[in-house]
Each structure stands twice: as structure tokens, then as C-alpha cells.
Design a protein around this motif. Structure first.
Motif, short mmCIF file in Angstrom:
data_model
loop_
_atom_site.label_atom_id
_atom_site.label_comp_id
_atom_site.label_asym_id
_atom_site.label_seq_id
_atom_site.Cartn_x
_atom_site.Cartn_y
_atom_site.Cartn_z
N ALA A 79 0.83 -1.21 0.00
CA ALA A 79 0.00 0.00 0.00
C ALA A 79 0.87 1.26 0.00
N LEU A 80 1.96 1.26 0.77
CA LEU A 80 2.86 2.42 0.80
C LEU A 80 3.51 2.65 -0.56
N ILE A 81 3.90 1.58 -1.23
CA ILE A 81 4.50 1.70 -2.57
C ILE A 81 3.47 2.27 -3.55
N ALA A 82 2.23 1.79 -3.46
CA ALA A 82 1.18 2.28 -4.36
C ALA A 82 0.90 3.76 -4.12
N ILE A 83 0.84 4.16 -2.85
CA ILE A 83 0.58 5.57 -2.52
C ILE A 83 1.74 6.45 -3.00
N ALA A 84 2.98 5.99 -2.74
CA ALA A 84 4.15 6.76 -3.18
C ALA A 84 4.18 6.89 -4.70
N SER A 85 3.85 5.81 -5.40
CA SER A 85 3.84 5.86 -6.87
C SER A 85 2.81 6.85 -7.37
N ALA A 86 1.67 6.91 -6.71
CA ALA A 86 0.63 7.86 -7.11
C ALA A 86 1.08 9.31 -6.86
N ILE A 87 1.74 9.54 -5.73
CA ILE A 87 2.24 10.88 -5.41
C ILE A 87 3.24 11.33 -6.47
N GLY A 88 4.05 10.40 -6.97
CA GLY A 88 5.06 10.73 -7.97
C GLY A 88 4.48 11.17 -9.30
N THR A 89 3.17 10.97 -9.51
CA THR A 89 2.54 11.38 -10.77
C THR A 89 1.81 12.71 -10.65
N ILE A 90 1.77 13.29 -9.45
CA ILE A 90 1.04 14.56 -9.28
C ILE A 90 1.69 15.67 -10.10
N LEU A 91 3.03 15.77 -10.00
CA LEU A 91 3.79 16.73 -10.80
C LEU A 91 4.83 15.97 -11.62
N PRO A 92 5.30 16.54 -12.72
CA PRO A 92 6.30 15.85 -13.54
C PRO A 92 7.58 15.57 -12.74
N GLN A 93 8.17 14.41 -12.97
CA GLN A 93 9.46 14.12 -12.38
C GLN A 93 10.53 14.98 -13.04
N GLU A 94 11.68 15.10 -12.42
CA GLU A 94 12.71 16.04 -12.88
C GLU A 94 13.17 15.75 -14.29
N TYR A 95 13.18 14.44 -14.69
CA TYR A 95 13.69 14.15 -16.03
C TYR A 95 12.69 14.53 -17.13
N PHE A 96 11.51 15.09 -16.74
CA PHE A 96 10.54 15.57 -17.73
C PHE A 96 10.52 17.09 -17.83
N ILE A 97 11.26 17.79 -16.97
CA ILE A 97 11.25 19.25 -17.02
C ILE A 97 12.22 19.71 -18.09
N PRO A 98 12.16 20.97 -18.54
CA PRO A 98 13.01 21.45 -19.62
C PRO A 98 14.51 21.28 -19.32
N VAL A 99 15.25 20.98 -20.38
CA VAL A 99 16.69 20.82 -20.25
C VAL A 99 17.33 22.13 -19.82
N GLY A 100 18.19 22.06 -18.82
CA GLY A 100 18.91 23.23 -18.35
C GLY A 100 18.19 24.04 -17.30
N ALA A 101 16.92 23.70 -17.02
CA ALA A 101 16.17 24.44 -16.02
C ALA A 101 16.63 24.05 -14.62
N ASN A 102 16.70 25.07 -13.75
CA ASN A 102 16.99 24.80 -12.36
C ASN A 102 15.73 24.21 -11.73
N ALA A 103 15.86 22.98 -11.18
CA ALA A 103 14.69 22.25 -10.71
C ALA A 103 13.93 23.02 -9.64
N SER A 104 14.65 23.60 -8.69
CA SER A 104 14.00 24.33 -7.60
C SER A 104 13.19 25.51 -8.15
N ASP A 105 13.78 26.27 -9.06
CA ASP A 105 13.09 27.42 -9.65
C ASP A 105 11.91 26.96 -10.51
#
Length: 552
Positions: A79-105
């Protein structure tokens, strides 16, 4: 740990059983008289064998063992793995954000305070985080421990099960028959009938054990083995060199390094070819062609594949050795050393270079044109002025596919492909003045105050870019094998039945039977054999009670 003094000696046959045994491993006598009578049928699940996690112990190892063998804890981990996996889909993971963008910003600018919290908690790299991998490892340990805890005792009991059984063992089974008017010859014929039905037969004095389909009892453990292999294969994808999935942008005529290979391999795009459907061919695509224009029937990239022989020498120039030449088409990849190069797409709108000139505020041209080649741009350009006033133009920052300006003043790019280029220029003239401008297509923004000069776009040159996908997956064999083993376990557990029949001839015919599923089928099978020799009739006691309740 339990000592030998805790062993249980059967009062009927004298067999010494391990601590925690419910049924004597030899004769099947119910040893633990305190066992919940409502669970009397459950005792057959593991044939009354001693399950380690059910034997109380105060040692640290046993407490850890009990934690991982608990089905409840296993379900909580899933159940914890399933919940964590669902949370990971709320926002894009870092490897989907624009190249060269500062992740925090990026997360703060696009998703506000929630995005900043998402980044601060490390959820932007959730699937490769240490705690997510730890949860998967705990699940694997839980599956392994539960399989050993229940599977090993079950195997030992079934492998060493005795033929002779205590009379109470017969009476506890759902299928039971006692017929005193049966001769030994009739029993021999009955045994022969079961032998025709593929039962393995063992005999000891006047007792028989008939068994088939024992493999069914190991179906869940085969499932567990497949799941463990799947988990191992999935976790190995996060280890360097085991998995790679990268896009390769290869402009026609250029040589590019393959990402993720550590500088070992390069390719040159010798030629990109695209074929389109003929509008007058009379094909099924004629209607689409008339409304949508040209459609590609095939596109491919002709490449030369190189290996860098100086890849191991830090700081050295690439020493490329030609390995092969190939044509990469859709669904026809080039394969070398576990690397697969697929034709993914193409881009005929990518820009190769742009040409600019300096003007004053009135639009008068002040300099000769200067060209910026995107693949080989310079930090500083010496620009010759028309009135002898030369200029120095410094390229402070460049974004091939402009997405915005970071906090540190650098330009952010969505992709490395020049689709929407932007430039941050500094202009210095011979009088020592400095001016800053942000140049985008059809837009110029003065960063410094009261700029005297404007950098204007003059022309551009396009190029054909082939987009390839580089894949490497050393885990696929494990994942595939795990999946196949899992399906085999499902089939065995679902469609193979473990059937056992015990027969005793001390006083006529005493017969009892047990199966892990489908009592209707085994009851029918036994009655077919009994009816052939007129030896009686058996009925599933649970079905009988159920039918009587329904009638009542």
C-alpha cells in the motif's frame, strides 16, 4: 530460538515433531488440543507443519523474521508503494522538465508553493529516491521471508508425509467413507482404478496414500519467485550501465556523441531520407492526402557508427574508429554492444544558424552581418563597423529552445534543438560603452538603460535533424523471465489441483480425501471409481451442510 527440548513427540506413533507442529508429520494426529476448533480445516493449509513465524521467540532475529513474514505488514508495504507511486505522478518528475532548467526554480515558478514543497521533499526524483528503493527492497524481503517461512516446512511435510494415518485424521477430512463390507480384492481393484487416473501410490501395511498434482501447492511460491525477479530487474534499472533511454538529435552531415555511453560511441548522420505517398497512386491514402497534404511513407537515417578509442583517456580528443554503416528505419533499429538505435522522428524546421547586424535607434545599419552557428557558437564576435567604429559582441547566454530566464540570469531551454532560440548579448563599442539585450525571434528586450544599439535579425539557415532513440536495457531478460515465471505460477496455482486419498483396509474400507481446491471434481472422481465396483458413495461434508442449511 527453540531448543530440542521443545520438540513434540506424537503420543500415537512416537514421531518427534518440531515445535509449533499442529498435526503429527507421520500419522496426522492433531497434537495441539488447544488449537481453535473453528480453524480445524485451516490446519491442512500447511499440513499442520511448524511455521517458524508462529513459534514465539524473544531473539532479535526472530522478531525481524516475524515482521517480514507477516502478511499484514506485507500488505502495508504494498500500500505504501502504491501511494508513493501515485504521489510521484502529481507533478512531472525532474527528467521531464526542460533541459537546463533549475529544478528548484522550475517547480516554484510553475506550481507555486506546492511545487516548492514537492521539490523540498525530494518528490521530484521519487522513483530513484533511497526510501522508494528501500520500500521495494522491503517488499522483496517480505516475499522471500514469507515464502521460506511457509514453503520450506510445507515441502518437508509433503516430502516426508507418512502413509499410515490416525483414525481421527480420516474423520477430519471433508470427504470420508467407512464401509466394513469390502473385501481386499475389491480394494486392489479400486487402487488399480486410481492408478489409471495418474495417482502416485504408496503402500505401508494395510494403508495406502494416493497423490497427484502436488506441484499445485507450490504455485504461490512460484508466483513469489517471479515477483522477486521482477522487483530485482526493476531496481537494477537505477544502476549505471543497466538501463538507458535517451533521445539523440543528429543533424544531417554532423557527428554526434551518443549520450550515456561515456564518450565511447559516436554516430555521423550521413543522410536523412524521407519518402512520401504519391497523390496519384490510387492508394487508400488518396483522400487523406487531398485534405492533409503530404504524408510520410518512410523515413530513415543512414549512419556511420564509430567507437572512440581514446574514451578512457581523460581530456583527450576523440579518436574515432569506424565500426559499421547502417540504415536506421522505423521499427528496424541498429544494434551494437547491447545498444539499440531506433528511428524516432525528424525535424526539418530546426535552425542551423542565424545572421544578425547592428543598427542604431533610427534603423541605420552600423555593422557588417555576423553569423552565429548554433552547434559551434563563440563567446565573442568581432564585428566590423561601417564607419570604422568596430564592435565586440559577447554572447553571454544562449537557449536553443527558449523557456525563460533563471534566477541566476541564464536562459532556460526546453530542448537542445534550436526551435525557438534566444540570445543574451553584450555589445561593446570602441568608446567603451556596454549594452545588454535579450534577443528572441520577433522580439528584442533592452536589459540595460538607454541602449544606443539594436541587434537585428537578418536571415537564418535551416537543417534536417534526425531524432533517434538510444536504448539499452540489460534488465529486460530478468523482467521478462520474472513475468513468465509469475504467469506459470498463476496457471499452476489456478488449474492444477493437489489431490490426496488415504485408504485403510484394517476393518473393511476406510477412505478419506483432501484437495486444495475443487472438491466437486475430486468427489466426482472418487465416486466414479467407487461406483464401478459398488463400494459406496462419498459426499463433500461442507457441501452437504450447506445444502441442508439452504433447505432449512
Amino acid at each position: 530460538m527453540s531448543s530440542e527440548n521443545d520438540s513434540i513427540k506424537c503420543p500415537h506413533c512416537g514421531h518427534v515433531n518440531p515445535p509449533g507442529t499442529q498435526l503429527c508429520q507421520s500419522c496426522g494426529l492433531l497434537i495441539n488440543e488447544d488449537y481453535d476448533k473453528k480453524k480445524i480445516k485451516d490446519v491442512m493449509r500447511y499440513d499442520g507443519s511448524a511455521v517458524r513465524s508462529k513459534v514465539k521467540s524473544s531473539s532479535l532475529f526472530d522478531k525481524i523474521w516475524i515482521f517480514f513474514t507477516s502478511i499484514r505488514n506485507g500488505v502495508i508495504i504494498i500500500a505504501l508503494i502504491a501511494i508513493a507511486s501515485a504521489i510521484g505522478t502529481i507533478l512531472p518528475q525532474e527528467y521531464f522538465i526542460p533541459v537546463g532548467a533549475n529544478a528548484s526554480d522550475y517547480y516554484y515558478e510553475n506550481y507555486g508553493s506546492f511545487g516548492k514543497l514537492y521539490y523540498s521533499l525530494g518528490l521530484h526524483n521519487l522513483y530513484s529516491s533511497w526510501w522508494f528503493l528501500l520500500l521495494n527492497a522491503m517488499l522483496a524481503l517480505s516475499i522471500i521471508a514469507a515464502s521460506i517461512d511457509r514453503g520450506v516446512p510445507l515441502f518437508k511435510t509433503l516430502y516426508n508425509q507418512g502413509v499410515k494415518k490416525h483414525p481421527s485424521y480420516y474423520k477430519r477430512q471433508r470427504i470420508y467413507l467407512h464401509n466394513e463390507d469390502v473385501a481386499n480384492d475389491d480394494v486392489d481393484q479400486l487402487i488399480s482404478e486410481f492408478k489409471k487416473k495418474k495417482y502416485n501410490i504408496r503402500k505401508e501395511d494395510n494403508s495406502y496414500l494416493l497423490e497427484k498434482g502436488r506441484l499445485s501447492r507450490y504455485g504461490p511460491y512460484i508466483n513469489h519467485t517471479g515477483l522477486i525477479i521482477l522487483l530485482i530487474g526493476s531496481m537494477l534499472r537505477f544502476f549505471p550501465g543497466m538501463y538507458l533511454d535517451e533521445l539523440v538529435y543528429a543533424p544531417e552531415g554532423e557527428t554526434v556523441q551518443l549520450p550515456g555511453t561515456g564518450g565511447q560511441y559516436y554516430i555521423r548522420n550521413d543522410k536523412f531520407i524521407i519518402d512520401t505517398y504519391d497523390k496519384d497512386s490510387g492508394s487508400v491514402f488518396d483522400k487523406s492526402l487531398s485534405t492533409q497534404g503530404e504524408l510520410a511513407s518512410n523515413y530513415q537515417t543512414n549512419i556511420t557508427f564509430y567507437e572512440n578509442e581514446s574514451a578512457d583517456i581523460v581530456g583527450s580528443e576523440p579518436d574515432l574508429k569506424e565500426i559499421d554503416q547502417a540504415e536506421i528505419k522505423v521499427n528496424h533499429p541498429f544494434i551494437h554492444d547491447s545498444y539499440h538505435l531506433y528511428q524516432s522522428s525528424f525535424d526539418m524546421s530546426a535552425m542551423k544558424s542565424m545572421t544578425f547586424e547592428l543598427q542604431d535607434k533610427e534603423g541605420n545599419v552600423l555593422s557588417e552581418p555576423f553569423e552565429i552557428v548554433f552547434k559551434d557558437y563563440l563567446d565573442t564576435y568581432k564585428v566590423k563597423g561601417k564607419n570604422g567604429n568596430d564592435f565586440e559582441v559577447q554572447l553571454r547566454s544562449f537557449a536553443p529552445d527558449y523557456a525563460g530566464v533563471g534566477n541566476n540570469g541564464t536562459l532556460i531551454s526546453n530542448t537542445p534543438v534550436p526551435r525557438n532560440p534566444a540570445f543574451l548579448f553584450e555589445v561593446n563599442d570602441s568608446e567603451g560603452s556596454e549594452e545588454y539585450s535579450l534577443i528572441q525571434i520577433q522580439n528584442t528586450t533592452d536589459i540595460s538603460k538607454d541602449n544606443k544599439y539594436s541587434i537585428k535579425f537578418v536571415s537564418m539557415e535551416n537543417e534536417v535533424v534526425s531524432v533517434l532513440t538510444l536504448k539499452k536495457d540489460k534488465t529486460m531478460f530478468l523482467i521478462g523471465a520474472g513475468f513468465v515465471i509469475f504467469l506459470i505460477g498463476v496457471f499452476i496455482g489456478s488449474y492444477v489441483n493437489h489431490r490426496r486419498i488415504w485408504i485403510n483396509t484394517d476393518n473393511g474400507l476406510t477412505l478419506a480425501a483432501h484437495t486444495n481446491r475443487n472438491y466437486y471434481s475430486i468427489t466426482k472422481e472418487i465416486n466414479e471409481a467407487l461406483d464401478k465396483y459398488n463400494l459406496g458413495y462419498v459426499e463433500d461434508s461442507d457441501s452437504k451442510v450447506h445444502n441442508e442449511r439452504m433447505k432449512g
